[in-house]
Design a protein around this motif. Structure first.
Motif, PDB file in Angstrom:
ATOM      1  N   MET A   1       0.844  -1.199   0.000  1.00  0.00           N
ATOM      2  CA  MET A   1       0.000   0.000   0.000  1.00  0.00           C
ATOM      3  C   MET A   1       0.878   1.247   0.000  1.00  0.00           C
ATOM      4  O   MET A   1       0.597   2.207  -0.714  1.00  0.00           O
ATOM      5  N   SER A   2       1.932   1.246   0.768  1.00  0.00           N
ATOM      6  CA  SER A   2       2.843   2.383   0.793  1.00  0.00           C
ATOM      7  C   SER A   2       3.443   2.609  -0.597  1.00  0.00           C
ATOM      8  O   SER A   2       3.528   3.751  -1.066  1.00  0.00           O
TER       9      SER A   2
ATOM     10  N   TYR B   1       2.195   1.783  -3.550  1.00  0.00           N
ATOM     11  CA  TYR B   1       1.190   2.317  -4.482  1.00  0.00           C
ATOM     12  C   TYR B   1       0.779   3.746  -4.112  1.00  0.00           C
ATOM     13  O   TYR B   1       0.536   4.565  -4.997  1.00  0.00           O
ATOM     14  N   ALA B   2       0.737   4.049  -2.829  1.00  0.00           N
ATOM     15  CA  ALA B   2       0.398   5.416  -2.411  1.00  0.00           C
ATOM     16  C   ALA B   2       1.430   6.405  -2.950  1.00  0.00           C
ATOM     17  O   ALA B   2       1.077   7.525  -3.343  1.00  0.00           O
TER      18      ALA B   2
ATOM     19  N   TYR C   1      -0.818   9.056  -4.855  1.00  0.00           N
ATOM     20  CA  TYR C   1      -1.050  10.358  -4.226  1.00  0.00           C
ATOM     21  C   TYR C   1      -0.577  11.517  -5.116  1.00  0.00           C
ATOM     22  O   TYR C   1      -1.301  12.485  -5.280  1.00  0.00           O
TER      23      TYR C   1
ATOM     24  N   ILE D   1      -7.107  -0.208   2.888  1.00  0.00           N
ATOM     25  CA  ILE D   1      -7.704   0.615   1.833  1.00  0.00           C
ATOM     26  C   ILE D   1      -8.490   1.779   2.444  1.00  0.00           C
ATOM     27  O   ILE D   1      -8.439   2.903   1.937  1.00  0.00           O
TER      28      ILE D   1
ATOM     29  N   TYR E   1      -6.026   4.347   3.376  1.00  0.00           N
ATOM     30  CA  TYR E   1      -5.525   4.990   2.148  1.00  0.00           C
ATOM     31  C   TYR E   1      -6.491   6.079   1.681  1.00  0.00           C
ATOM     32  O   TYR E   1      -6.090   7.214   1.425  1.00  0.00           O
TER      33      TYR E   1
ATOM     34  N   THR F   1      -6.898   9.115   4.090  1.00  0.00           N
ATOM     35  CA  THR F   1      -5.727   9.982   3.997  1.00  0.00           C
ATOM     36  C   THR F   1      -5.762  10.779   2.700  1.00  0.00           C
ATOM     37  O   THR F   1      -5.462  11.981   2.683  1.00  0.00           O
ATOM     38  N   LEU F   2      -6.153  10.134   1.609  1.00  0.00           N
ATOM     39  CA  LEU F   2      -6.277  10.835   0.321  1.00  0.00           C
ATOM     40  C   LEU F   2      -7.305  11.955   0.414  1.00  0.00           C
ATOM     41  O   LEU F   2      -7.048  13.087  -0.024  1.00  0.00           O
TER      42      LEU F   2
ATOM     43  N   VAL G   1       1.942  10.515   2.172  1.00  0.00           N
ATOM     44  CA  VAL G   1       2.511   9.170   2.299  1.00  0.00           C
ATOM     45  C   VAL G   1       2.982   8.946   3.727  1.00  0.00           C
ATOM     46  O   VAL G   1       2.735   7.883   4.313  1.00  0.00           O
TER      47      VAL G   1
ATOM     48  N   LEU H   1      -0.010   8.319   5.909  1.00  0.00           N
ATOM     49  CA  LEU H   1      -0.525   6.970   5.681  1.00  0.00           C
ATOM     50  C   LEU H   1       0.380   5.931   6.343  1.00  0.00           C
ATOM     51  O   LEU H   1      -0.110   5.017   7.022  1.00  0.00           O
ATOM     52  N   GLU H   2       1.673   6.053   6.158  1.00  0.00           N
ATOM     53  CA  GLU H   2       2.599   5.080   6.747  1.00  0.00           C
ATOM     54  C   GLU H   2       2.510   5.091   8.276  1.00  0.00           C
ATOM     55  O   GLU H   2       2.590   4.026   8.903  1.00  0.00           O
TER      56      GLU H   2
END
Length: 176
Positions: free
Chosen positions: A82-83, A85-86, A90, A140, A143, A146-147, A162, A165-166
């Motif tokens: 996920m990190s 892809y973010a 993002y 998700i 994710y 955060t978006l 990012v 999210l992390e």
């Protein structure tokens, strides 16, 4: 490519250009038709609405971002993935903040349209590690929340998103 497909692509390309120049809200389907050199009805024979034009253009670009990110993915866990892809997604969403907000605002209420893509992404997050579907759901959710925060705060950049999210993902107890 057939003439019909060429016309559809012309409409899509023209619309995207007008959206960038004038903004989504300030571009009408009539503007798109005129700039494309087609009748207004032709636009609607290819797309049900202006938001469908935005979805199609956005989807094409998003597919390219995801494909490029997929080629570079060396992650082993759902959280690492996920990190990864973010870091690709993002910047894409933030670089098109107006369109992202418009599109996400619309599709939040049309979950069925997004369900197949989310299911594929969920599978991609967990397919080769010990995380499960529940972990993927939470990852998700983090994710997207955060978006949404980033899209509503123009001072936030993709690196800060990012990091946020992390930090959230680090609190999860997801098996490696």
């Amino acid at each position: 490519m057939s003439k019909k497909e060429q016309t559809k692509q012309l409409i899509l390309t023209t619309a995207w250009q007008l959206f960038k120049e004038n903004g989504y809200q300030n571009t009408s389907t009539r503007d798109i038709a005129m700039a494309s050199g087609v009748a207004n009805g032709t636009v609607f024979s290819h797309f049900k609405s202006k938001i469908d034009i935005l979805k199609a253009g956005f989807s094409d670009q998003l597919d390219e971002v995801l494909l490029n990110a997929s080629k570079k993915d060396k992650s082993h866990t759902a959280i690492e993935r996920m990190s990864h892809y973010a870091k690709a997604l993002y910047p894409f969403y933030l670089s098109q903040r107006e369109f992202s907000r418009e599109l996400l605002g619309t599709i939040m209420w049309q979950h069925s349209e997004l369900a197949p893509q989310l299911a594929r992404f969920k599978h991609q997050l967990i397919h080769d590690n010990s995380a499960n579907a529940h972990h993927a759901d939470v990852i998700i959710d983090l994710y997207f929340m955060t978006l949404l925060y980033g899209l509503n705060h123009p001072e936030i950049n993709e690196n800060e998103l990012v990091t946020q999210l992390e930090n959230k993902l680090s609190l999860l107890n997801v098996p490696n």
